[in-house]
Design a protein around this motif. Sequence first.
Motif: not given
Length: 416
Positions: A171-181, A267-275, A292-297
């Motif tokens: 959860k930490f690696l995929m959702s918190h660090l990468k922003g995916l479920s 997963d919604i909570a973990w992904v929210s923590s990424f942003y 936002i530009l930096l994240i998606y860059g």
Amino acid sequence: MMLEDEHEGNGSLVGKSQQYLGEKQQANGKPVTNGKGEDSVKQEANGKCDMSRKILTMYSWQEIQRHNQEADQWLVINRKVYDVTDWAKRHPGGHRVLNHYAGEDATDVFRAMHLKLDIVKLYLEPLLIGELAPEEPSQERNKNVQSFFLQHDSGHLSVFTNSKWNHLMQKFLMSHLKGLSAKWWNNQHFQHHVKTNIYPKDPDIDVGPLFLVGDLQPVKYGKKKIKFIDYEKQHLYFYMVGIPLLVPLYFNIKSIQLMYLQRCWEDIAWVSSFYIRHFIMLGPFYGIFGTILLIYGVKFLESAWMIYVTQMSHIPMKMSREENRDWFSTQVLATCNIEQSFFNDWFTGHVNFQIEHHLFPTMPRHNYHKVAPLVRSLCAKHGLPYVSKPMLEAFGDIVRALKKSAALWRDAYYET
């Protein structure tokens, strides 16, 4: 490494016969005890525990293969028959993984995908409904089998042996660090590993209508006169669309879709923590729009790397519908390696050994080169291709494979 021969049987349906666990059968069909008590036997599960003897129904493959629907799923592991119908929705790897093996022997993939077999077997106990009849082979009678099997060395498994810790780290690696479920990634990636390049069970090759890959999908679209895009140009817009947008667009849309439809609040909570983390750290310097530009860059750059590293080992390889092959052959035919070098190992994170990655998915990547010679020799012994190529050639093979698929679509589309 062991060899396992396929046993012949007469194929008769024996679902009515029964046998005690731990007993042998005489030629006349009467049970013979093996020296253990008839009322109970000792079995080990999570240490030592005594379990009362269970009476198991004997099944033939003919009977088992009838239970291959989503609402009725049986599968076989180590000659034991399990009804996983109700458990499928709770399976951590997703329900579709189990459905892909319904009515089949799942022994090899079970061993390859599960880290702690003793713990997992505890979950299997309530699902056990019977076992294969003694005269039945260990795998389906129509299995295209090479009659060999790789025993997974438990000493080379992942360093994360605690399932709860593993779950938290994922959860930490995929959702918190990468922003995916993490749940979406599991469901997607496990299907790819268990049914690699098998259409439509592997979601990684079901990329229509944007791209048509392999030999089957282009012909299907062509015969149905489907032309969402000019597929003859797909090898060109692969660079303009596929490479830059896979992670920032496609992955994110699919991840959000699963979290919303299945109400995955964790997963919604973990992904929210990424942003939230990015806006707290970067917002004061770059503002909302700049953050936002930096994240998606970064996701844009990651996408290019991920496409090349993963697809050069899969798109040029064999893609087919279910051929009911053994686990080892399926993985070898659907994947290829990139030649080993210091740069290739570093650039790919050691998944240039993609064949070994698929055969031993829980093995630490830096150990792949150790098992590669054994896999290569086993392939040579049984006449299977072990493909290893230079990285630049592999990059080019992606485009050549897309052009080949486009030609198949064109021929079928314009066929009178």
